[in-house]
Write a protein that holds these residues in place. Structure first.
Motif, short mmCIF file in Angstrom:
data_model
loop_
_atom_site.label_atom_id
_atom_site.label_comp_id
_atom_site.label_asym_id
_atom_site.label_seq_id
_atom_site.Cartn_x
_atom_site.Cartn_y
_atom_site.Cartn_z
N LYS A 150 -12.22 -15.36 1.15
CA LYS A 150 -10.99 -15.54 -0.10
C LYS A 150 -9.86 -16.44 0.49
N SER A 151 -9.47 -16.63 1.22
CA SER A 151 -8.33 -17.14 2.59
C SER A 151 -8.64 -18.92 2.51
N LEU A 152 -9.62 -19.06 3.05
CA LEU A 152 -10.10 -19.91 3.68
C LEU A 152 -11.39 -20.66 2.62
N HIS A 153 -10.78 -20.95 1.30
CA HIS A 153 -10.99 -21.45 -0.02
C HIS A 153 -10.39 -22.34 -0.23
N ARG A 154 -10.15 -23.45 -0.65
CA ARG A 154 -9.23 -24.66 -1.02
C ARG A 154 -8.00 -23.95 -1.51
N ASN A 155 -7.04 -24.13 -1.73
CA ASN A 155 -5.88 -23.41 -2.82
C ASN A 155 -5.53 -22.43 -2.63
N GLU A 156 -6.06 -21.43 -1.81
CA GLU A 156 -5.81 -20.12 -1.67
C GLU A 156 -4.71 -19.91 -0.81
N THR A 157 -4.10 -19.23 -0.22
CA THR A 157 -2.62 -18.49 0.84
C THR A 157 -3.63 -17.25 1.31
N ALA A 158 -3.28 -17.00 2.32
CA ALA A 158 -3.57 -15.67 3.39
C ALA A 158 -3.03 -14.66 2.92
N HIS A 159 -1.96 -14.11 2.13
CA HIS A 159 -0.74 -13.33 1.92
C HIS A 159 -1.48 -11.93 2.07
N GLU A 160 -2.91 -11.58 1.54
CA GLU A 160 -3.83 -10.75 0.98
C GLU A 160 -4.14 -10.20 3.08
N CYS A 161 -4.51 -11.05 3.24
CA CYS A 161 -4.98 -11.12 4.72
C CYS A 161 -3.68 -10.14 5.72
N TYR A 162 -2.19 -10.95 5.73
CA TYR A 162 -1.05 -10.97 6.57
C TYR A 162 -1.21 -9.34 5.55
N ASP A 163 -0.89 -9.35 4.79
CA ASP A 163 -0.84 -7.80 4.10
C ASP A 163 -1.69 -6.30 4.74
N LEU A 164 -2.68 -6.97 4.52
CA LEU A 164 -4.01 -6.01 5.58
C LEU A 164 -3.27 -5.66 7.08
N ILE A 165 -3.26 -6.94 7.74
CA ILE A 165 -2.97 -6.55 8.97
C ILE A 165 -1.75 -5.92 9.34
N ALA A 166 -0.66 -5.94 8.78
CA ALA A 166 0.48 -5.36 8.51
C ALA A 166 0.23 -3.67 7.90
N VAL A 167 -0.79 -3.47 6.84
CA VAL A 167 -0.97 -2.28 7.45
C VAL A 167 -1.49 -1.27 8.12
N MET A 168 -2.65 -2.34 9.06
CA MET A 168 -3.45 -1.93 9.91
C MET A 168 -2.62 -1.26 11.36
N ILE A 169 -1.43 -2.82 12.00
CA ILE A 169 -0.64 -1.89 13.03
C ILE A 169 0.73 -0.82 12.43
N ALA A 170 0.30 -0.99 11.27
CA ALA A 170 1.71 0.50 10.22
C ALA A 170 0.66 1.61 10.79
N ASP A 171 -0.36 1.54 10.07
CA ASP A 171 -1.09 3.34 10.50
C ASP A 171 -1.26 3.61 11.70
N VAL A 172 -2.13 2.28 12.72
CA VAL A 172 -2.44 2.41 14.51
C VAL A 172 -0.57 2.72 14.96
N THR A 173 0.16 2.57 14.86
CA THR A 173 1.19 3.21 15.67
C THR A 173 1.48 3.79 14.99
N ALA A 174 1.61 4.35 13.90
CA ALA A 174 2.23 6.15 13.24
C ALA A 174 0.77 7.05 13.68
N GLY A 175 0.29 6.62 13.56
CA GLY A 175 -1.48 7.79 13.96
C GLY A 175 -1.50 8.03 15.47
N GLY A 176 -1.24 6.92 15.71
CA GLY A 176 -1.97 7.04 17.04
C GLY A 176 -0.52 6.76 18.78
#
Length: 358
Positions: A150-176
């Motif tokens: 979705k983020s690579l289509h024209r006039n689209e942002t990457a906010h959802e990508c950054y949100d998912l990466i932030a959640v991934m980092i938080a979950d990995v840090t908390a669980g491991g």
């Protein structure tokens, strides 16, 4: 791969990958229909363009107006100077767009590979250190693949990508962080950092097109040069082509034929009052070539929309991330189980991206 195969299966596998025989090479009965379809597709790609037909009309009209029967405009010049000056910017723009596309593919491949590696690594750590991160990484990776599309289509942002990466980092840090050794956990953080870098690499390719000034200059040239060269094409079969195709003679009183002098030939009527067929053909061929190159450049310019044949295959990109839990030491059993649970497919094709991407 070969170690897990029975000898008979290995033999069939190698026979399927053997080189074609002489008869198969010289009588490609299966390849001929494919070649014919590719030829038709290439013809459609080159000719079925509104802009191309508009320039074809202007080229024919300009050449007709410059013919000896009308305005009689002509000059002797070299077409190669104008042709090279027009084709070179187009070829350079195609090379730049192709390099950008390859860079985007490289970043996407690295991103997908790192996400798959992270899932496999978390699966091993779940067994070794008692973490429960593999399933969570698989879920986030699947969502991240759709978000990238979705983020690579024209006039689209990457906010959802950054949100998912932030959640991934938080979950990995908390669980491991308390269970996985520091030396191994630092490798996980390096993989997550590389995923962000790959994402930014792809977005830079999308946000920064090939040199706009060069493309505008190329479009200006391919629209102007067919009209500019009309006097050349109108007299192509005469002196403009580099030689006289037809020599005119004068019939004497005694019946002898003598070649016309230059003054007599200039006063004589032209053998091609409306231009010759070869001149029109060269003009039309020039228009088709230049506009086909322009279409190739425009198709390579945006490989993210999924509309062209050379665009990125987003279905494969997303499916590989969604189906990452189908691989492993028991991957064959998992895939068989997935096949048996889906009676509509003969072989396991993955969940795909249908219904998840607008």
């Amino acid at each position: 791969l070969f170690g897990s195969m029975a000898p008979s299966n290995l033999k069939r596998y190698m026979n399927a990958r053997r080189d074609p025989t002489w008869a198969e090479q010289h009588f490609p009965t299966v390849e001929l229909p494919k070649f014919g379809m590719k030829f038709v597709d290439g013809l459609v790609f080159s000719l079925f363009s509104v802009r191309c037909w508009m320039m074809v009309f202007l080229t024919v009209l300009s050449t007709l107006l410059c013919s000896p029967a009308l305005f009689n405009l002509s000059w002797n010049s070299s077409m190669s100077i104008v042709a090279v000056g027009t084709v070179f910017p187009l070829v350079f723009a195609i090379q730049a767009a192709y390099a950008s596309r390859n860079q985007a593919l490289k970043c996407l491949g690295q991103m997908k590979g790192r996400l798959i590696f992270l899932h496999f690594q978390m699966r091993a750590y779940d067994i070794k250190y008692g973490t429960v991160l593999a399933d969570r990484i698989c879920e986030l990776s699947s969502d991240f693949g759709v978000a990238v599309i979705k983020s690579l289509h024209r006039n689209e942002t990457a906010h959802e990508c950054y949100d998912l990466i932030a959640v991934m980092i938080a979950d990995v840090t908390a669980g491991g962080i308390d269970k996985i050794p520091v030396s191994l956990f630092s490798g996980i953080t390096t993989v997550l950092q590389s995923i962000i870098l790959d994402l930014e690499g792809v977005r830079e390719v999308r946000d920064n097109e090939t040199p706009k000034g060069l493309r505008k200059f190329a479009i200006f040239l391919i629209c102007v040069t067919p009209v500019f060269l009309a006097p050349f094409w109108a007299n192509f079969c005469g002196g403009a082509s580099g030689g006289q195709v037809q020599t005119l003679y004068v019939v004497g009183n005694d019946g002898t034929l003598t070649p016309m002098t230059q003054d007599q030939s200039e006063e004589a009527p032209s053998p091609f009052p409306f231009g010759c067929v070869a001149g029109y053909f060269i003009g039309l061929l020039y228009v088709v070539i230049t506009f086909s190159l322009l279409r190739v450049q425009e198709a390579l310019e945006d490989p993210f929309d999924g509309m062209g044949e050379d665009d990125i295959q987003w279905q494969n990109f997303s499916r590989h991330l969604e189906d990452v839990d189908m691989y492993g030491a028991d991957g064959e059993e998992r895939r068989k189980k997935a096949n048996s649970s889906d009676s509509t497919t003969e072989n396991y094709q993955g969940s795909g991206v249908i219904g998840k991407v607008d």
